[in-house]
Design a protein around this motif. Structure first.
Motif, PDB file in Angstrom:
ATOM      1  N   ALA A 270      50.067  41.228  34.539  1.00  0.00           N
ATOM      2  CA  ALA A 270      49.164  40.264  33.727  1.00  0.00           C
ATOM      3  C   ALA A 270      48.998  38.938  35.244  1.00  0.00           C
ATOM      4  O   ALA A 270      48.226  38.255  35.240  1.00  0.00           O
ATOM      5  CB  ALA A 270      50.300  39.440  32.996  1.00  0.00           C
ATOM      6  N   VAL A 271      50.122  38.297  36.147  1.00  0.00           N
ATOM      7  CA  VAL A 271      49.721  37.792  37.300  1.00  0.00           C
ATOM      8  C   VAL A 271      48.946  38.786  38.406  1.00  0.00           C
ATOM      9  O   VAL A 271      47.321  37.409  38.827  1.00  0.00           O
ATOM     10  CB  VAL A 271      51.528  37.484  37.998  1.00  0.00           C
ATOM     11  CG1 VAL A 271      51.076  36.431  39.398  1.00  0.00           C
ATOM     12  CG2 VAL A 271      52.054  37.283  37.086  1.00  0.00           C
ATOM     13  N   MET A 272      48.473  39.593  39.038  1.00  0.00           N
ATOM     14  CA  MET A 272      47.804  40.023  39.758  1.00  0.00           C
ATOM     15  C   MET A 272      46.202  39.615  39.127  1.00  0.00           C
ATOM     16  O   MET A 272      45.138  39.852  39.641  1.00  0.00           O
ATOM     17  CB  MET A 272      47.739  41.622  39.622  1.00  0.00           C
ATOM     18  CG  MET A 272      49.200  41.889  40.525  1.00  0.00           C
ATOM     19  SD  MET A 272      49.344  40.888  41.898  1.00  0.00           S
ATOM     20  CE  MET A 272      48.237  41.484  43.023  1.00  0.00           C
ATOM     21  N   ALA A 273      45.817  40.228  37.599  1.00  0.00           N
ATOM     22  CA  ALA A 273      45.011  40.297  36.588  1.00  0.00           C
ATOM     23  C   ALA A 273      44.314  38.557  36.926  1.00  0.00           C
ATOM     24  O   ALA A 273      43.271  38.088  36.525  1.00  0.00           O
ATOM     25  CB  ALA A 273      45.170  40.298  35.060  1.00  0.00           C
ATOM     26  N   LEU A 274      45.065  37.322  37.169  1.00  0.00           N
ATOM     27  CA  LEU A 274      44.351  36.060  37.369  1.00  0.00           C
ATOM     28  C   LEU A 274      43.547  35.692  38.171  1.00  0.00           C
ATOM     29  O   LEU A 274      43.559  36.749  39.184  1.00  0.00           O
ATOM     30  CB  LEU A 274      45.875  35.011  37.426  1.00  0.00           C
ATOM     31  CG  LEU A 274      46.691  34.781  36.379  1.00  0.00           C
ATOM     32  CD1 LEU A 274      48.285  34.462  37.143  1.00  0.00           C
ATOM     33  CD2 LEU A 274      46.265  34.771  35.547  1.00  0.00           C
ATOM     34  N   ALA A 275      42.320  35.293  37.635  1.00  0.00           N
ATOM     35  CA  ALA A 275      41.147  35.240  38.328  1.00  0.00           C
ATOM     36  C   ALA A 275      41.783  34.467  39.546  1.00  0.00           C
ATOM     37  O   ALA A 275      41.320  34.581  41.230  1.00  0.00           O
ATOM     38  CB  ALA A 275      40.242  34.360  37.904  1.00  0.00           C
ATOM     39  N   ARG A 276      42.668  33.587  39.798  1.00  0.00           N
ATOM     40  CA  ARG A 276      43.192  32.271  40.713  1.00  0.00           C
ATOM     41  C   ARG A 276      44.303  32.169  40.657  1.00  0.00           C
ATOM     42  O   ARG A 276      44.914  31.823  39.816  1.00  0.00           O
ATOM     43  CB  ARG A 276      42.099  31.146  40.628  1.00  0.00           C
ATOM     44  CG  ARG A 276      42.272  30.798  41.687  1.00  0.00           C
ATOM     45  CD  ARG A 276      41.437  29.320  41.817  1.00  0.00           C
ATOM     46  NE  ARG A 276      42.852  27.911  41.519  1.00  0.00           N
ATOM     47  CZ  ARG A 276      42.739  26.762  41.235  1.00  0.00           C
ATOM     48  NH1 ARG A 276      41.188  26.373  41.026  1.00  0.00           N
ATOM     49  NH2 ARG A 276      43.565  25.560  41.136  1.00  0.00           N
TER      50      ARG A 276
END
Length: 168
Positions: free
Chosen positions: A60-66
């Motif tokens: 989920a963190v890696m999927a953040l745009a920023r």
């Protein structure tokens, strides 16, 4: 009269602390690496401070745009000290948005987080699963709870998304 040497016996608890759970939960290591850098992380080990954490998975963190610490263009315009201060504040806001300063909590309604002005709203989902109820709840923006662990000083919920600190 001489007192006999009494060996040191460490305090033993039936449950690990929130910090212990985060240390061994490899699927949430990115969140914990951010949290460890902050003063608020001291509460994760403190048995007298109760917290409820909603910890996003690494995926989920890696999927953040920023990402919480990524501000490379801003760094070019700011001096290193300013940049470090800005990034620390940014990370602290993001981590604080995932922590409710009480435990246990009812997973209904709205609860304030450690980030002033930010709360988490819980919504029941239509699916019914027999697991104590937590998997039938979603957080803002449809974030689902995928796991729960109980600690000496609170509860840790693993979530499949990241909570936005917003403009609080």
């Amino acid at each position: 009269m001489v007192e006999p040497d009494i060996p040191y016996v460490p305090e033993i608890s039936a449950k690990p602390s929130l910090a212990d759970l985060l240390t061994i939960e490899s699927s949430t290591s990115i969140f914990y690496s951010y949290a460890r850098e902050l003063e608020l992380s001291q509460g994760l080990s403190n048995k007298d401070i109760r917290m409820t954490l909603f910890v996003p998975t690494n995926k989920a963190v890696m999927a953040l745009a920023r990402k919480p610490e990524t501000m490379s263009k801003l760094r070019l315009r700011l001096r290193t000290k300013q940049y470090d201060s800005y990034t620390k504040t940014n990370v602290e806001r993001w981590v604080s948005a995932h922590i409710i300063p009480e435990a246990p909590i009812d997973l209904e309604g709205t609860h304030d987080t450690l980030l002033p002005g930010k709360s988490i709203t819980f919504k029941p989902m239509t699916k019914s699963v027999k697991d104590g109820g937590w998997s039938r709840i979603s957080l803002e923006d449809g974030i689902r709870i995928t796991g729960k662990k109980e600690a000496l000083n609170g509860d840790l919920y693993i979530i499949d998304g990241a909570i936005s600190p917003g403009s609080a």
